[in-house]
Scaffold this active site. Structure first.
Site, mmCIF file in Angstrom:
data_model
loop_
_atom_site.group_PDB
_atom_site.id
_atom_site.type_symbol
_atom_site.label_atom_id
_atom_site.label_comp_id
_atom_site.label_asym_id
_atom_site.label_seq_id
_atom_site.Cartn_x
_atom_site.Cartn_y
_atom_site.Cartn_z
ATOM 1 N N HIS A 33 12.591 -2.637 2.794
ATOM 2 C CA HIS A 33 11.985 -1.336 3.083
ATOM 3 C C HIS A 33 12.915 -0.248 2.602
ATOM 4 O O HIS A 33 14.143 -0.354 2.773
ATOM 5 C CB HIS A 33 11.715 -1.165 4.580
ATOM 6 N N LEU A 34 12.333 0.779 2.032
ATOM 7 C CA LEU A 34 13.131 1.916 1.576
ATOM 8 C C LEU A 34 13.789 2.616 2.756
ATOM 9 O O LEU A 34 14.973 2.952 2.723
ATOM 10 C CB LEU A 34 12.224 2.893 0.815
ATOM 11 N N SER A 35 13.002 2.845 3.799
ATOM 12 C CA SER A 35 13.501 3.551 4.984
ATOM 13 C C SER A 35 14.014 2.538 6.008
ATOM 14 O O SER A 35 13.716 1.341 5.918
ATOM 15 C CB SER A 35 12.371 4.391 5.591
ATOM 16 N N ASP B 115 1.512 -15.551 6.963
ATOM 17 C CA ASP B 115 1.067 -16.933 6.738
ATOM 18 C C ASP B 115 1.157 -17.321 5.267
ATOM 19 O O ASP B 115 1.524 -18.455 4.932
ATOM 20 C CB ASP B 115 -0.380 -17.106 7.216
ATOM 21 N N ARG C 13 12.801 4.504 13.035
ATOM 22 C CA ARG C 13 11.587 5.333 12.958
ATOM 23 C C ARG C 13 10.680 5.059 14.175
ATOM 24 O O ARG C 13 11.142 4.571 15.194
ATOM 25 C CB ARG C 13 10.889 5.067 11.615
ATOM 26 N N GLU D 164 12.494 -9.485 2.551
ATOM 27 C CA GLU D 164 11.718 -8.301 2.936
ATOM 28 C C GLU D 164 12.577 -7.054 2.704
ATOM 29 O O GLU D 164 13.745 -7.023 3.112
ATOM 30 C CB GLU D 164 11.357 -8.415 4.419
ATOM 31 N N HIS E 93 3.593 -4.297 9.382
ATOM 32 C CA HIS E 93 3.498 -4.169 10.839
ATOM 33 C C HIS E 93 2.187 -4.723 11.392
ATOM 34 O O HIS E 93 1.976 -4.705 12.601
ATOM 35 C CB HIS E 93 3.637 -2.695 11.219
ATOM 36 N N ARG F 31 6.794 0.860 13.818
ATOM 37 C CA ARG F 31 7.383 0.311 12.579
ATOM 38 C C ARG F 31 8.482 -0.705 12.871
ATOM 39 O O ARG F 31 9.019 -1.324 11.953
ATOM 40 C CB ARG F 31 7.958 1.444 11.715
ATOM 41 N N ASN G 255 8.028 -5.572 -0.368
ATOM 42 C CA ASN G 255 7.884 -4.418 0.519
ATOM 43 C C ASN G 255 6.385 -4.314 0.781
ATOM 44 O O ASN G 255 5.627 -3.821 -0.056
ATOM 45 C CB ASN G 255 8.408 -3.133 -0.131
ATOM 46 N N PRO H 19 0.795 -1.230 0.000
ATOM 47 C CA PRO H 19 0.000 0.000 0.000
ATOM 48 C C PRO H 19 0.827 1.279 0.000
ATOM 49 O O PRO H 19 1.826 1.386 0.699
ATOM 50 C CB PRO H 19 -0.821 -0.112 1.295
ATOM 51 N N ASN H 20 0.345 2.196 -0.813
ATOM 52 C CA ASN H 20 0.869 3.558 -0.938
ATOM 53 C C ASN H 20 2.174 3.662 -1.724
ATOM 54 O O ASN H 20 2.610 4.765 -2.038
ATOM 55 C CB ASN H 20 1.037 4.231 0.445
ATOM 56 N N ALA I 152 2.846 -0.614 5.033
ATOM 57 C CA ALA I 152 2.357 -0.628 6.416
ATOM 58 C C ALA I 152 1.779 -1.990 6.822
ATOM 59 O O ALA I 152 1.686 -2.288 8.027
ATOM 60 C CB ALA I 152 1.312 0.467 6.604
ATOM 61 N N ARG J 276 5.411 12.417 -3.254
ATOM 62 C CA ARG J 276 5.542 13.148 -1.989
ATOM 63 C C ARG J 276 6.496 12.420 -1.055
ATOM 64 O O ARG J 276 6.948 11.323 -1.374
ATOM 65 C CB ARG J 276 4.181 13.384 -1.330
ATOM 66 N N TYR K 296 11.266 8.619 1.207
ATOM 67 C CA TYR K 296 11.153 7.487 0.288
ATOM 68 C C TYR K 296 11.849 7.691 -1.053
ATOM 69 O O TYR K 296 11.784 6.823 -1.925
ATOM 70 C CB TYR K 296 9.670 7.167 0.059
#
Ligand code: CA2
Length: 150
Positions: A100-102, A87, A107, A98, A80, A111, A74, A10-11, A77, A18, A23
């Site tokens: 993640h950009l950040s 599963d 953070r 896995e 988390h 997270r 990735n 998502p996102n 959200a 933005r 990111y």
């Protein structure tokens, strides 16, 4: 040729529009192109999927069985919160990295928890887009060791 699934949650379709300080400035389309090109240098095809819907992500993971030899995910959200995605990854038994950009550990505390990490062979975070390419390299090494030819 072996194939990898590059799955974004998502996102992440908003990349480049933005929060570039968190990111990066590049778009999802560019990230996916770079992943496909990098996978090719390692001898893999790559299929890229992005969805804002947990169920669609589950379907993509289920459909990977017999089609893809490795997954780069990735989960945004959902990382988390989603026991369902954890599963699904466990159920398909496909080596999954896995990404993640950040740096999620630097953070907010919510997270720091990742359900995906319990199902993944490893986690790469904090290196921006390069993390996806590192994940592809990690899968290339793992798959060359396992002799998996799916
Ligand atoms: O650092 C990552 O890659 C994250 O998976 C990104 C998620 C966040 O919820 C995770 O904790 C860490 C958020 C993705 C939001 O992506 C955007 C991209 C551009 C603009 C706005 C949001």
């Amino acid at each position: 040729m072996q194939s990898l699934l590059i799955l974004n949650g998502p996102n992440l379709n908003l990349l480049g529009t933005r929060q570039p300080e968190v990111y990066g400035a590049g778009t999802l389309e560019k990230l996916e192109r770079d992943c496909i090109a990098h996978a090719q240098t390692q001898g893999f095809e790559a299929e890229c999927v992005q969805s804002n819907h947990e169920g669609t992500m589950l379907d993509a993971i289920h459909a990977a069985r017999g089609k893809h030899s490795g997954i780069v995910v990735n989960a945004g959200a959902y990382t988390h919160t989603s026991i369902a995605l954890m599963d699904a990854i466990l159920s398909v038994e496909i080596p999954t990295v896995e990404v993640h950009l950040s740096n999620i550990h630097a953070r907010e505390s919510f997270r720091h928890q990742s359900y995906i990490a319990r199902a993944a062979i490893g986690q790469i975070c904090g290196f921006g887009r390069q993390g996806y390419l590192m994940a592809i390299d990690a899968l290339a090494v793992r798959l060359s060791q396992s002799g998996d030819v799916t």
